[in-house]
Scaffold this motif. Sequence first.
Motif, PDB file in Angstrom:
ATOM      1  N   LYS B  46       0.767  -1.115   0.046  1.00 36.76           N
ATOM      2  CA  LYS B  46       0.086   0.024   0.162  1.00 36.76           C
ATOM      3  C   LYS B  46       0.965   1.365  -0.109  1.00 36.76           C
ATOM      4  CE  LYS B  46      -4.459  -1.859   1.817  1.00 36.76           C
ATOM      5  NZ  LYS B  46      -4.049  -3.131   2.253  1.00 36.76           N
ATOM      6  N   LYS B  47       2.146   1.095   0.096  1.00 42.20           N
ATOM      7  CA  LYS B  47       3.001   2.140   0.083  1.00 42.20           C
ATOM      8  C   LYS B  47       3.916   1.919  -1.167  1.00 42.20           C
ATOM      9  CE  LYS B  47       2.911   3.867   4.686  1.00 42.20           C
ATOM     10  NZ  LYS B  47       3.553   4.176   5.923  1.00 42.20           N
ATOM     11  N   SER B  48       3.964   1.269  -1.889  1.00 42.87           N
ATOM     12  CA  SER B  48       4.784   0.860  -3.062  1.00 42.87           C
ATOM     13  C   SER B  48       4.359   1.487  -4.349  1.00 42.87           C
ATOM     14  CB  SER B  48       4.778  -0.451  -3.405  1.00 42.87           C
ATOM     15  OG  SER B  48       5.676  -1.350  -2.762  1.00 42.87           O
ATOM     16  N   GLY B 116       0.333  18.049  -2.760  1.00 39.59           N
ATOM     17  CA  GLY B 116       0.380  16.706  -2.103  1.00 39.59           C
ATOM     18  C   GLY B 116      -0.687  16.730  -1.066  1.00 39.59           C
ATOM     19  N   ARG B 118      -3.845  14.954  -1.730  1.00 35.39           N
ATOM     20  CA  ARG B 118      -4.115  13.565  -1.725  1.00 35.39           C
ATOM     21  C   ARG B 118      -5.573  13.504  -2.049  1.00 35.39           C
ATOM     22  NH1 ARG B 118      -0.973  14.213   2.162  1.00 35.39           N
ATOM     23  NH2 ARG B 118      -2.517  13.636   3.659  1.00 35.39           N
ATOM     24  N   TYR B 130      -0.666   7.168  -6.728  1.00 28.90           N
ATOM     25  CA  TYR B 130       0.535   6.941  -5.568  1.00 28.90           C
ATOM     26  C   TYR B 130       1.129   8.300  -5.149  1.00 28.90           C
ATOM     27  CZ  TYR B 130      -0.402   2.306  -7.484  1.00 28.90           C
ATOM     28  OH  TYR B 130      -0.911   1.170  -7.774  1.00 28.90           O
ATOM     29  N   PHE B 131       1.486   7.965  -3.941  1.00 24.37           N
ATOM     30  CA  PHE B 131       1.925   9.348  -3.342  1.00 24.37           C
ATOM     31  C   PHE B 131       3.567   9.065  -2.925  1.00 24.37           C
ATOM     32  CE2 PHE B 131       2.942  11.857   0.697  1.00 24.37           C
ATOM     33  CZ  PHE B 131       2.430  13.188  -0.007  1.00 24.37           C
ATOM     34  N   TRP B 133       5.787   8.895  -0.616  1.00 24.11           N
ATOM     35  CA  TRP B 133       5.914   9.139   1.037  1.00 24.11           C
ATOM     36  C   TRP B 133       7.395   9.300   1.400  1.00 24.11           C
ATOM     37  CZ3 TRP B 133       1.489   9.336   3.243  1.00 24.11           C
ATOM     38  CH2 TRP B 133       0.216   8.951   2.602  1.00 24.11           C
ATOM     39  N   TRP B 134       8.360   8.981   0.322  1.00 24.29           N
ATOM     40  CA  TRP B 134       9.731   9.127   0.657  1.00 24.29           C
ATOM     41  C   TRP B 134      10.523   9.846  -0.315  1.00 24.29           C
ATOM     42  CZ3 TRP B 134       7.264   4.743   1.965  1.00 24.29           C
ATOM     43  CH2 TRP B 134       7.499   4.242   3.417  1.00 24.29           C
ATOM     44  N   MET B 154       9.512  14.332  -6.914  1.00 25.23           N
ATOM     45  CA  MET B 154       9.915  14.576  -5.408  1.00 25.23           C
ATOM     46  C   MET B 154       9.064  14.210  -4.387  1.00 25.23           C
ATOM     47  SD  MET B 154       8.153  17.212  -6.700  1.00 25.23           S
ATOM     48  CE  MET B 154       9.221  18.279  -7.839  1.00 25.23           C
ATOM     49  N   ARG B 155       9.723  14.073  -3.231  1.00 26.16           N
ATOM     50  CA  ARG B 155       8.812  13.728  -2.011  1.00 26.16           C
ATOM     51  C   ARG B 155       7.551  14.460  -1.792  1.00 26.16           C
ATOM     52  NH1 ARG B 155      11.733  14.524   3.378  1.00 26.16           N
ATOM     53  NH2 ARG B 155      10.306  16.371   3.633  1.00 26.16           N
ATOM     54  N   GLY B 156       6.304  13.903  -1.226  1.00 21.84           N
ATOM     55  CA  GLY B 156       5.374  14.797  -0.986  1.00 21.84           C
ATOM     56  C   GLY B 156       4.432  15.013  -2.179  1.00 21.84           C
ATOM     57  N   ILE B 157       4.410  14.358  -3.478  1.00 20.87           N
ATOM     58  CA  ILE B 157       3.356  14.750  -4.345  1.00 20.87           C
ATOM     59  C   ILE B 157       3.176  13.319  -4.923  1.00 20.87           C
ATOM     60  CG2 ILE B 157       4.402  16.776  -4.980  1.00 20.87           C
ATOM     61  CD1 ILE B 157       5.345  15.273  -7.704  1.00 20.87           C
TER      62      ILE B 157
END
Lengths: 433, 287
Positions: B46-48, B116, B118, B130-131, B133-134, B154-157
């Motif tokens: 769920k984070k990939s 971001g 969401r 997908y976000f 997260w890293w 980049m992170r956060g989008i």
Amino acid sequence: MDSALIPEGAKRCSFPKFYMGIAVVGAVVLWGLLAWGLIYWKGLNQTNMNDYYGFALWIWADLAVIAVGGGAFFTGLLKYIFKIDELKNIINFAVIIGFICYSSALLILAIDIGQPLRGWFIFWHANVHSMLTEVAFCLSFYFAVLTIEFIPNILENRQANKVSFFHHLAHNMHGIMVIFAATGAALSFFHQGSLGGVAGVMFGRPFSFREHLNIWPYTFFLFTWSAAAFWPCFTLLVTKITETITGKKLVGDKTVHLLSKIAGWMITSYIIAKIIDTIYWATVTAPSLGFKWTHFYSNNALYGKWMLFTELILCGVLPGVLLIMKSTRENSKLRLLAIILGVIGVCLNRWVMVLQVMAVPVMPFDTWALYIPSWQEMATTILPVAYGIILIALTYRYLPVFPQEQELNYPVEEEAVDEPVVAPAAEPVAATE
Amino acid sequence: MKQEHNKAHKFGMVIDLDKCTGCGSCMVSCMSENNVPFKDDESDKKKSITWMRVYKLTNGKSFPDTEIVYMPRPCQHCGGKGDHGHSPCVSVCPATATDYGYDTGIVSQIYTRCFGCRYCMGACPYHARYFNWWDPKWPEGMEKYLSPDVSPRMRGIVEKCSFCYHRYQAARDQAYAEGDKDNIPEENYQTACTTACPAGAIVFGDLNNPEHKVHQIVKPDPHPDPRNKHVVGKSRNPKVFRLLERLGTNTKVYYLSDREWVRKQGDNYLEGEWDKIKNHHGDTSHG
Ligand code: SF4
Ligand code: SF4
């Protein structure tokens, strides 16, 4: 030590005792700030959100504080526009609670976005079709209005009020407060509604999607209505907590009964509308998309029919009835029960409209997704609560918030014989005109 | 660039689920084509980030009747209700950071504008978004293999499948250079997953162009479905279906299967409803 700042004639606890208390709550604030720092430094991987839960605890907290913080706007509306004068006894406090809730909401939003430095894009590249755009605009403007409504109360501080400019400024601001009350009412109506619209327009999510009236889904109206219904519960609850901590009676029974009565009728009318909406959704909307309503309440560990029962009946119908009936409304224990149930009910509704929406599988081969927030999410959600406690403590100590405090706690006959009657501890800010 | 209506493309794909073996080549080629970063721990799916994700579906029967099918799921490039371009995600993005291309039918993601929030992820029922997260990371040395045509995020989008839009741009440039800007030959614009699939299960092209294979397989009905006015572009091929068609998302990714139980998994049906509805699959709306 700080007695020169304390409203004249008011009794407050000693300086060390007060600041000991502030320090304890301050520690919670520091914990929240630490989590906030971590989140900004390392990113949203510090949360337990994931690609199924793009919206989670924070968005719920946002929706919940805005719902219960609606008191400032409704009290202003009822007091200034509908001329219900009795509410002057609570309007200062309602404004302070509103200020805390709305500043908290903005703070949480600032933590929640993935690229905080781009937060202004929502205004700059605004998409007029998005409910969130409407929320951002109305929320920011309304917060500005709330700040303006809060200023006169701050200027009534004993020392500030000695400065003639501040004294006159506060006085004149009261004179035009009706304009701000009306502006605030309009802005509030829209952002409360758009927050409901956020869930209602998602036509890819059959659990939250609702039919529309023109461009607005039914949730738009239900959110505004529920905020209007439940704010007195929260205002009364916070008042009760403040009274318990300070050991004083701060708002007269007449005002409390009036607010409870307003809540009773508003909750009952809201819950009837909400039940009709739920039945329509369960029997028409969801089936037309291929779903039996029970799909949304089965095959998972948390979201069952008990949730629906708790929200609609236990925390909706019951508090509504308890507050409508004079005998139960005027019974302090039952009233307290009703207002607690009411606050839980509206928060639960916001939870369902955010978290449950994300949890339900939509594709037939997908699965339920449950989520538990990380400590960083919890700490940053508790942060505004701690900040709110501190702000209420400071305003109670240094500002004339409760116009009735003097008469309810230190009746005139108890005044020392050699002292002339001092200026009332709390000049009713709203009533100076 | 605004195109005349009749010249507008409508890129889409049809995936033959009876051919798909679930090998995952489409997922791998997508990740490498589009500079999708790696994470230290990819175990939490769920984070990939998987712009193309292969789902495993079963008919729910026990051995020996068990049947399994693999369903690749890219972004469905929804046209929204009535196919007017108000996709579930596009219509909610407060910063116009995801947009509907009326000239291509492709739903774009503007990485430098997304802040971001969401909301789009919540609105998409296909979990196609997908976000980050890293911060994006690649195993050492692998940055050298990044595609210069696709900007890393980049992170956060939020990010998602773009139907390899950079390949469309290249094909369009070529068409311009060759002097026939309106004619992008089918073979000049193909997504990475389509070309990578060893089973040839994915067919990609312009749904508006009768010469394209995707059009010939899908036979999209240009008229609204008389049973649901929000649905446009329903397939007239009885073996073709779309995911969650009833919601009115009007996706441009179609699926093909000979097997009834597979087609039934494409949408939600009340008890007994499928038997009535299935007979209408492949119907033309107007005669
Ligand atoms: S599949 Fe999801 S991300 Fe793609 S266009 Fe549809 S709603 Fe948007
Ligand atoms: S996450 Fe980005 S693309 Fe999605 S709604 Fe928010 S700003 Fe728009």
